[in-house]
Scaffold this motif. Sequence first.
Motif, PDB file in Angstrom:
ATOM      1  N   VAL A 159      10.063  -4.027   5.565  1.00 24.09           N
ATOM      2  CA  VAL A 159      10.897  -2.455   5.266  1.00 24.09           C
ATOM      3  C   VAL A 159      12.643  -3.362   5.749  1.00 24.09           C
ATOM      4  O   VAL A 159      12.365  -4.927   6.509  1.00 24.09           O
ATOM      5  CB  VAL A 159      11.058  -1.700   7.232  1.00 24.09           C
ATOM      6  CG1 VAL A 159      11.382  -2.548   8.489  1.00 24.09           C
ATOM      7  CG2 VAL A 159      12.722  -0.631   7.101  1.00 24.09           C
ATOM      8  N   ASN A 160      13.431  -2.987   4.958  1.00 23.99           N
ATOM      9  CA  ASN A 160      14.399  -4.361   4.856  1.00 23.99           C
ATOM     10  C   ASN A 160      15.630  -3.153   3.889  1.00 23.99           C
ATOM     11  O   ASN A 160      14.682  -1.894   3.442  1.00 23.99           O
ATOM     12  CB  ASN A 160      14.603  -5.302   3.823  1.00 23.99           C
ATOM     13  CG  ASN A 160      14.058  -4.771   1.760  1.00 23.99           C
ATOM     14  OD1 ASN A 160      14.380  -3.515   1.968  1.00 23.99           O
ATOM     15  ND2 ASN A 160      12.756  -5.409   1.880  1.00 23.99           N
ATOM     16  N   LYS A 167      14.329   0.555   3.625  1.00 20.59           N
ATOM     17  CA  LYS A 167      13.207   1.285   3.427  1.00 20.59           C
ATOM     18  C   LYS A 167      11.623   0.221   3.519  1.00 20.59           C
ATOM     19  O   LYS A 167      11.793  -0.441   4.062  1.00 20.59           O
ATOM     20  CB  LYS A 167      13.583   1.412   1.670  1.00 20.59           C
ATOM     21  CG  LYS A 167      14.478   1.246   0.998  1.00 20.59           C
ATOM     22  CD  LYS A 167      14.673   1.172  -0.209  1.00 20.59           C
ATOM     23  CE  LYS A 167      15.736   1.278  -1.225  1.00 20.59           C
ATOM     24  NZ  LYS A 167      15.759   2.797  -1.204  1.00 20.59           N
ATOM     25  N   ILE A 168      10.951   1.464   4.140  1.00 23.80           N
ATOM     26  CA  ILE A 168       9.871   1.293   4.021  1.00 23.80           C
ATOM     27  C   ILE A 168       8.688   0.956   2.544  1.00 23.80           C
ATOM     28  O   ILE A 168       8.762   1.729   2.053  1.00 23.80           O
ATOM     29  CB  ILE A 168       8.860   1.804   5.099  1.00 23.80           C
ATOM     30  CG1 ILE A 168       9.661   1.697   6.623  1.00 23.80           C
ATOM     31  CG2 ILE A 168       7.536   1.522   5.501  1.00 23.80           C
ATOM     32  CD1 ILE A 168       9.063   3.130   7.657  1.00 23.80           C
ATOM     33  N   MET A 169       7.848  -0.449   3.043  1.00 22.17           N
ATOM     34  CA  MET A 169       7.035  -0.397   1.547  1.00 22.17           C
ATOM     35  C   MET A 169       6.541  -1.341   1.912  1.00 22.17           C
ATOM     36  O   MET A 169       5.472  -1.975   2.709  1.00 22.17           O
ATOM     37  CB  MET A 169       7.952  -1.624   0.745  1.00 22.17           C
ATOM     38  CG  MET A 169       9.663  -0.920   0.398  1.00 22.17           C
ATOM     39  SD  MET A 169      10.087  -2.383  -0.217  1.00 22.17           S
ATOM     40  CE  MET A 169      10.685  -3.141   0.519  1.00 22.17           C
ATOM     41  N   PHE A 170       4.881  -0.969   1.070  1.00 17.95           N
ATOM     42  CA  PHE A 170       3.540  -1.895   1.309  1.00 17.95           C
ATOM     43  C   PHE A 170       3.187  -1.409  -0.783  1.00 17.95           C
ATOM     44  O   PHE A 170       4.554  -1.035  -0.990  1.00 17.95           O
ATOM     45  CB  PHE A 170       2.359  -0.859   2.065  1.00 17.95           C
ATOM     46  CG  PHE A 170       1.842   0.322   1.082  1.00 17.95           C
ATOM     47  CD1 PHE A 170       1.285   1.066   0.828  1.00 17.95           C
ATOM     48  CD2 PHE A 170       3.392   1.156   1.833  1.00 17.95           C
ATOM     49  CE1 PHE A 170       1.164   1.799   0.505  1.00 17.95           C
ATOM     50  CE2 PHE A 170       3.002   2.422   1.342  1.00 17.95           C
ATOM     51  CZ  PHE A 170       1.496   2.680   0.875  1.00 17.95           C
ATOM     52  N   ARG A 171       2.419  -2.513  -0.772  1.00 18.57           N
ATOM     53  CA  ARG A 171       2.124  -2.587  -2.462  1.00 18.57           C
ATOM     54  C   ARG A 171       0.783  -2.593  -2.557  1.00 18.57           C
ATOM     55  O   ARG A 171      -0.169  -2.770  -1.339  1.00 18.57           O
ATOM     56  CB  ARG A 171       3.188  -3.349  -3.369  1.00 18.57           C
ATOM     57  CG  ARG A 171       2.552  -5.214  -2.744  1.00 18.57           C
ATOM     58  CD  ARG A 171       3.196  -5.653  -3.791  1.00 18.57           C
ATOM     59  NE  ARG A 171       2.890  -7.256  -3.996  1.00 18.57           N
ATOM     60  CZ  ARG A 171       3.765  -8.286  -4.283  1.00 18.57           C
ATOM     61  NH1 ARG A 171       5.072  -8.162  -5.226  1.00 18.57           N
ATOM     62  NH2 ARG A 171       3.429  -9.506  -3.876  1.00 18.57           N
ATOM     63  N   ASN A 239      13.319  -0.365  16.853  1.00 15.20           N
ATOM     64  CA  ASN A 239      12.680  -0.265  17.008  1.00 15.20           C
ATOM     65  C   ASN A 239      11.062   0.353  16.889  1.00 15.20           C
ATOM     66  O   ASN A 239      10.081   1.242  17.495  1.00 15.20           O
ATOM     67  CB  ASN A 239      13.448   1.257  18.209  1.00 15.20           C
ATOM     68  CG  ASN A 239      13.872   0.813  19.285  1.00 15.20           C
ATOM     69  OD1 ASN A 239      13.608  -0.461  19.691  1.00 15.20           O
ATOM     70  ND2 ASN A 239      15.604   1.524  18.896  1.00 15.20           N
ATOM     71  N   LEU A 240      10.615   0.479  15.285  1.00 21.90           N
ATOM     72  CA  LEU A 240       9.681   1.371  14.669  1.00 21.90           C
ATOM     73  C   LEU A 240       8.314   0.667  15.027  1.00 21.90           C
ATOM     74  O   LEU A 240       7.434   1.645  15.247  1.00 21.90           O
ATOM     75  CB  LEU A 240       9.639   1.416  13.307  1.00 21.90           C
ATOM     76  CG  LEU A 240      11.343   1.854  12.750  1.00 21.90           C
ATOM     77  CD1 LEU A 240      11.311   1.220  11.434  1.00 21.90           C
ATOM     78  CD2 LEU A 240      10.824   3.457  12.943  1.00 21.90           C
ATOM     79  N   ALA A 241       8.716  -0.598  14.890  1.00 21.18           N
ATOM     80  CA  ALA A 241       7.551  -1.470  15.171  1.00 21.18           C
ATOM     81  C   ALA A 241       6.845  -1.096  16.996  1.00 21.18           C
ATOM     82  O   ALA A 241       5.879  -1.341  17.718  1.00 21.18           O
ATOM     83  CB  ALA A 241       7.636  -3.085  15.427  1.00 21.18           C
ATOM     84  N   LYS A 274       6.945  -5.750   9.076  1.00 19.62           N
ATOM     85  CA  LYS A 274       7.627  -6.875   8.339  1.00 19.62           C
ATOM     86  C   LYS A 274       9.058  -6.897   8.401  1.00 19.62           C
ATOM     87  O   LYS A 274       9.548  -5.817   7.646  1.00 19.62           O
ATOM     88  CB  LYS A 274       6.911  -7.828   7.929  1.00 19.62           C
ATOM     89  CG  LYS A 274       5.587  -8.216   8.081  1.00 19.62           C
ATOM     90  CD  LYS A 274       5.724  -9.568   9.652  1.00 19.62           C
ATOM     91  CE  LYS A 274       4.121  -9.422   9.545  1.00 19.62           C
ATOM     92  NZ  LYS A 274       3.710 -10.601  10.583  1.00 19.62           N
ATOM     93  N   ILE A 275       9.929  -6.663   9.767  1.00 20.91           N
ATOM     94  CA  ILE A 275      11.857  -6.657   9.424  1.00 20.91           C
ATOM     95  C   ILE A 275      12.666  -6.851   9.027  1.00 20.91           C
ATOM     96  O   ILE A 275      12.299  -8.853   9.304  1.00 20.91           O
ATOM     97  CB  ILE A 275      12.523  -6.163  10.836  1.00 20.91           C
ATOM     98  CG1 ILE A 275      11.349  -5.071  11.311  1.00 20.91           C
ATOM     99  CG2 ILE A 275      13.523  -5.611  10.793  1.00 20.91           C
ATOM    100  CD1 ILE A 275      11.686  -4.821  12.559  1.00 20.91           C
TER     101      ILE A 275
END
Length: 304
Positions: A159-160, A167-171, A239-241, A274-275
């Motif tokens: 997330v960044n 934005k939350i991202m994975f690929r 706090n999302l984690a 991973k923030i």
Amino acid sequence: MFHKVNDPGFGNFSTKNIQRYVNKDGRFNIKHINKKRNISAAYTFLISISWLKFFVLVISCYTVINIVFAFIYLLAGIENLTSSTGSPLHDFFNAFFFSAQTITTVGYGGISPRGIITGLISSFEAMLGLICFSFITGLLYGRFSKPKASAQFSEDIVVNKHLGTHKIMFRVMNSRKSVMIRPKVDVILLLPEAVGDSFKSSFYTLDLERNAITYLPTTWTIVHDIDDNSPLSNYKVENLANLNAELIILLSYYDDAFNQEVHQVHSYLLRELKIDYTFEKAFSFNDDGIMELDHDKFDRIIQK
């Protein structure tokens, strides 16, 4: 406004120490108890286990069957196969090798049954061998012909902040050279919530910047904006984690290698976030102008 799903199939009940619904390998994290065993379940198990476990199981069964028949031949009398060597160990190996030749229908001719009893035993064993090898052949065909998704998901979810929005991202990457046509992804957020003294699971469909593309030759970064339309907008990023929440992903695409649509399930836990990280670019062009995809860089993340 974000879209809440009534129940995508998991059930709305929950518990305080709930574990993930989907394991890393894409299988549902469900423990079956009091399950009746049947042939179809055995077939599903045998075509789903790894190749190493499959061959270890086949070789183990082959060895055990030959050992059993070797003892049967010894009980019937080794002299009905060949002359006794006087050594129980050597006689056992002679019976074992004759059993192996019989069950595989090789029949070198060095040892052969000399009586009705051993003839009946070897005939039954030969029939058993035909059945077993036919079964193994069917399993091999089932394992090779079973459609297997070739998508590889990133090890981490990041997330960044970009353009004023987190934005939350994975690929995702195509791990084979087969063509993935019209891949589509759906992401559901599973969020356990306390209701009085009990817990219930709430499910939300996450809006994505793009939930479908035409082809996937390299990598595809799936992005969810934590804006006012996100069910995560009420939480601070740091706090999302701490949330015991899970993202359940369903990827669907048409695979030209199997000529049919293939589906793959994956999940991430929000505590794995991973923030302030982003993904390193995994593909580039070489000096000849040909695009290169570096599989070693697929999981690499860099801090922003």
